[in-house]
Design a protein around this motif. Structure first.
Motif, short mmCIF file in Angstrom:
data_model
loop_
_atom_site.label_atom_id
_atom_site.label_comp_id
_atom_site.label_asym_id
_atom_site.label_seq_id
_atom_site.Cartn_x
_atom_site.Cartn_y
_atom_site.Cartn_z
N ILE A 504 0.85 -1.18 0.00
CA ILE A 504 0.00 0.00 0.00
C ILE A 504 0.89 1.24 0.00
O ILE A 504 1.95 1.24 0.63
CB ILE A 504 -0.91 -0.07 1.26
N ASP A 505 0.49 2.30 -0.74
CA ASP A 505 1.41 3.43 -0.87
C ASP A 505 0.96 4.65 -0.08
O ASP A 505 1.16 5.78 -0.48
CB ASP A 505 1.61 3.78 -2.35
N LYS A 506 0.25 4.45 1.03
CA LYS A 506 -0.11 5.60 1.87
C LYS A 506 0.13 5.24 3.33
O LYS A 506 0.12 4.06 3.70
CB LYS A 506 -1.56 6.01 1.63
N THR A 507 0.32 6.26 4.15
CA THR A 507 0.65 5.95 5.54
C THR A 507 -0.59 5.93 6.44
O THR A 507 -0.64 5.17 7.40
CB THR A 507 1.67 6.97 6.10
N THR A 508 -1.61 6.74 6.11
CA THR A 508 -2.82 6.71 6.96
C THR A 508 -3.94 5.99 6.23
O THR A 508 -4.26 6.32 5.09
CB THR A 508 -3.31 8.15 7.27
N ILE A 509 -4.49 5.03 6.91
CA ILE A 509 -5.57 4.25 6.32
C ILE A 509 -6.80 4.44 7.21
O ILE A 509 -6.72 4.26 8.43
CB ILE A 509 -5.21 2.75 6.26
N LYS A 510 -7.91 4.87 6.58
CA LYS A 510 -9.08 5.16 7.41
C LYS A 510 -10.22 4.22 7.02
O LYS A 510 -10.64 4.19 5.87
CB LYS A 510 -9.49 6.63 7.18
N ALA A 511 -10.68 3.41 7.99
CA ALA A 511 -11.73 2.43 7.72
C ALA A 511 -12.99 3.13 7.16
O ALA A 511 -13.27 4.26 7.55
CB ALA A 511 -12.09 1.71 9.01
N PRO A 512 -13.73 2.52 6.28
CA PRO A 512 -13.53 1.18 5.72
C PRO A 512 -12.69 1.17 4.43
O PRO A 512 -12.52 0.13 3.83
CB PRO A 512 -14.96 0.74 5.40
N PHE A 513 -12.15 2.36 4.02
CA PHE A 513 -11.41 2.41 2.75
C PHE A 513 -10.01 1.84 2.94
O PHE A 513 -9.27 2.28 3.81
CB PHE A 513 -11.34 3.87 2.26
N VAL A 514 -9.64 0.88 2.11
CA VAL A 514 -8.31 0.27 2.21
C VAL A 514 -7.32 1.00 1.31
O VAL A 514 -6.26 1.44 1.75
CB VAL A 514 -8.39 -1.24 1.82
N GLY A 515 -7.69 1.16 0.03
CA GLY A 515 -6.78 1.83 -0.90
C GLY A 515 -7.26 1.62 -2.31
O GLY A 515 -8.24 0.90 -2.55
N SER A 516 -6.57 2.26 -3.27
CA SER A 516 -6.98 2.11 -4.66
C SER A 516 -5.76 1.92 -5.54
O SER A 516 -4.64 2.25 -5.15
CB SER A 516 -7.75 3.35 -5.11
N TYR A 517 -5.98 1.38 -6.72
CA TYR A 517 -4.91 1.20 -7.69
C TYR A 517 -5.58 1.10 -9.06
O TYR A 517 -6.53 0.32 -9.25
CB TYR A 517 -4.12 -0.07 -7.36
N LYS A 518 -5.14 1.90 -10.00
CA LYS A 518 -5.68 1.92 -11.36
C LYS A 518 -7.21 1.94 -11.36
O LYS A 518 -7.87 1.06 -11.94
CB LYS A 518 -5.17 0.71 -12.15
N SER A 519 -7.79 2.89 -10.63
CA SER A 519 -9.24 3.09 -10.54
C SER A 519 -10.03 1.93 -9.95
O SER A 519 -11.24 1.81 -10.13
CB SER A 519 -9.86 3.43 -11.91
N LYS A 520 -9.32 1.03 -9.28
CA LYS A 520 -10.02 -0.02 -8.53
C LYS A 520 -9.95 0.39 -7.06
O LYS A 520 -8.87 0.69 -6.55
CB LYS A 520 -9.34 -1.37 -8.71
N TYR A 521 -11.11 0.41 -6.41
CA TYR A 521 -11.17 0.89 -5.01
C TYR A 521 -11.48 -0.29 -4.09
O TYR A 521 -12.43 -1.03 -4.34
CB TYR A 521 -12.25 1.97 -4.87
N ILE A 522 -10.69 -0.45 -3.04
CA ILE A 522 -10.93 -1.58 -2.13
C ILE A 522 -11.45 -1.07 -0.79
O ILE A 522 -10.90 -0.10 -0.22
CB ILE A 522 -9.65 -2.36 -1.83
N TYR A 523 -12.47 -1.75 -0.27
CA TYR A 523 -13.03 -1.45 1.06
C TYR A 523 -13.04 -2.71 1.90
O TYR A 523 -13.08 -3.82 1.38
CB TYR A 523 -14.46 -0.91 0.91
#
Ligand SMILES: C[S@@+](CC[C@H](N)C(=O)[O-])C[C@H]1O[C@@H](n2cnc3c(N)ncnc32)[C@H](O)[C@@H]1O
Length: 578
Positions: A504-523
């Motif tokens: 993952i390329d970010k330091t703060t992760i705020k529930a329920p969002f996990v992260g995104s990559y190439k317009s795919k969003y993970i929760y």
């Protein structure tokens, strides 16, 4: 391609995939609390696997110094896996009497090298210290794991500067085997030129552009073109043509340009063969080569002194590498912001070298070290802590008070020897109160007088910091469920890695969002994913390509999910990536 087989190979080939992910818990912070440096206590097989969600394809340089399997020192095989052969070996002390010593060593190394490769960046390089006992086997498995086309070189490091007389042929070297993840992408830096190497650059004619050397202008004429044969008239009038079998290395027009720019030297008499002038100021370093002498890369005596100075003479660590060896590797294989990994950390030399190199060039390289034995805290981490914070040490400060190299004729002349003896006696008398001890030696026709002072001093710390960590919970508990002790952050990092095979390329992760990559969003919805959650996500992410939701349950129908381009992945089954 020749292929290596050994007892147990089938059992370990895919073993790296079956290792459980564990959490890495930070137990103590030393120095700068924002530091990303880490020392992990634990078996590197587990630690490397657990680092993947954070550092896959991120490490620029790996240095490892695994057990050499010489039989002189023993090690223990303890990689548990589901195979009768391997189970029989478990907790075996591997020593000289063990005829399957190499099989066990290969079984130990293979899955670790597989994981190390996954951690390397695409332009990363791994350096592996080894000696004659296993160098051929190591090369065979590395050819298989990294690809024969990614073999770079086997460096020869001169570990000792004095003759070793115990063997029929004294052993003074070790190897460092070098592989790139991708040879075409790997980038090896030049080394700074040392004063010793710069000696050949002189300035006999007081050239205002400084020191220079003459590069001979001829070359072998095997592939020469017509333009490389011409007459050159020296300023003194002598005409030069290339000697038989040789041509000029540059064509006439290039020569004329050099001549007009005062870049050609015809010797003191202005009539000698032309040389091209190369200024020291233009030399941008030296290409490293495979011979690493102790004068440039350190030696084992120096390494032992380094850790004795830091941890005291009573420390029990016997096989440190010198800081200069690892620092040289850092110089050629890293730049200022890279991540460096050593998974057989021992006394922590790699971290020490990273800190020294950062100090030298203002870099911000980060280190990750792994050590399995209990001394991870008292030796590995303690050494690095002292290097960071400073330490008191007692040592000897040596000053050369007199040095004279004599010719054999001088040695045979009593008057000369009498004069030298008087000079030495005078120094001994004059300096005796200034030193704890004065030493007189006569070696290789050189008389040397050295003043030695016992010193007690404080070595200033380099600064920076690190986290001391241990491997903790399994990501999944004994029932195969997500471990309830994990934080959202830990699960999120794991999910992201499983989904995208990158950290993952970010330091703060705020529930329920996990992260995104190439317009795919993970929760990640821990309990249930409801219709109102779905509406909220659609509202938040206009233009999304896909939404991937990790959860345990949902009441939304498959059709509805499909219409909205939402994929559900069920916990725990869908995050068991192996
Ligand atoms: C030769 S020493 C490394 C010395 C180190 N380069 C230095 O300069 O101090 C090898 C180290 O690897 C450690 N080691 C061996 N097997 C390991 C494993 N499975 N996981 C982590 N460390 C291991 C040993 O305990 C030992 O400290």
């Amino acid at each position: 391609m020749p292929y290596i087989d050994w007892m147990g190979k089938d059992d370990v080939k895919d073993h790296h995939k079956n290792i459980a992910y564990k959490t890495i818990e930070c137990k103590e912070e030393i120095g700068d609390i924002d530091s990303e440096n880490m020392i992990i206590k634990g078996d590197n097989l587990l630690a490397l696997k657990s680092l993947l969600p954070y550092y896959a394809s991120s490490v620029k340089m790996i240095y490892i110094d695994p057990p050499y399997n010489t039989g002189n020192t023993s090690w223990v095989y303890n990689d548990n896996m589901d195979s009768p052969l391997i189970k029989k070996w478990l907790n075996d002390t591997v020593n000289a009497e063990d005829l399957s010593r190499s099989d066990k060593w290969l079984c130990m190394m293979y899955p670790r090298l597989k994981l190390l490769r996954e951690l390397l960046k695409d332009d990363g390089v791994i350096f592996i210290s080894i000696d004659d006992a296993e160098v051929e086997h190591l090369k065979m498995i590395c050819n298989e794991i990294f690809g024969v086309e990614n073999f770079m070189i086997t460096l020869v490091w001169q570990k000792r500067y004095s003759r070793e007389n115990r063997e029929a042929i004294g052993d003074v070297h070790e190897f460092v085997s070098v592989y790139a993840k991708d040879y075409k992408k790997a980038n090896i830096n030049k080394l700074e030129i040392t004063e010793e190497q710069a000696k050949i650059y002189r300035n006999p004619n007081n050239d205002p552009k400084g020191r220079w050397r003459g590069i001979p202008m001829t070359a072998q004429d095997g592939h020469a073109t017509k333009d490389q044969f011409y007459e050159i008239t020296a300023p003194g009038g002598k005409i030069h043509t290339p000697p038989k079998g040789r041509c000029w290395g540059i064509i006439k027009s290039t020569f004329e340009k050099h001549l007009a720019n005062n870049r050609i030297y015809f010797g003191k008499d202005n009539n000698s063969q032309p040389n091209i002038i190369r200024y020291l100021s233009e030399v941008d370093g030296m290409r490293p080569w495979s011979w690493w002498p102790s004068s440039e890369a350190g030696h084992t005596d120096e390494a032992k002194k380094e850790i004795n100075n830091i941890l005291g003479k009573g420390n029990t660590f016997d096989t440190p590498k010198p800081v200069r060896l690892i620092q040289r590797i850092l110089k050629i294989a890293t730049s200022k912001n890279d991540i460096i990994l050593d998974s057989f950390a021992g006394s922590g030399t790699t971290a020490h070298a990273v800190l020294e190199q950062n100090k030298e060039d203002g870099g911000n390289r980060k280190f990750i070290l792994i050590e399995t034995l209990d001394y991870a805290k008292d030796i590995t981490a303690e050494r690095v802590k002292r290097v960071i914070k400073g330490y008191e040490f007692t040592g000897k400060d040596k000053t050369t008070l007199y040095e004279k190299k004599l010719t054999t004729t001088q040695i045979l002349k009593p008057e000369t020897m009498e004069r030298v003896s008087q000079e030495v006696s005078k120094i001994l008398e004059d300096e005796k109160l200034n030193y704890t001890k004065i030493e007189k030696t006569f070696k290789e026709n050189t008389i040397k007088v050295t003043g030695i002072k016992d010193i007690k001093s404080f070595k200033d710390g380099i600064g920076a910091g690190f986290k001391y960590c241990e491997l903790s919970h399994d990501i999944f508990d004994e029932f195969g469920e997500l471990n309830s002790k994990l934080t959202f952050d830990q699960i999120a990092k794991h999910i992201y890695f499983v989904e995208f095979k990158k950290p993952i390329d970010k330091t703060t992760i705020k529930a329920p969002f996990v992260g995104s990559y190439k317009s795919k969003y993970i929760y990640f919805f821990e309990n249930k994913f409801l219709k109102r959650d779905m509406k909220e996500l659609i509202k938040q992410n206009n233009n999304y390509k896909q939404i991937i939701v990790y959860t345990t349950k949902t009441s939304i129908s498959d059709d509805e999910l499909k219409d909205n381009n939402i994929i559900i992945r069920y916990i725990p089954y869908d995050i068991k990536d192996n």
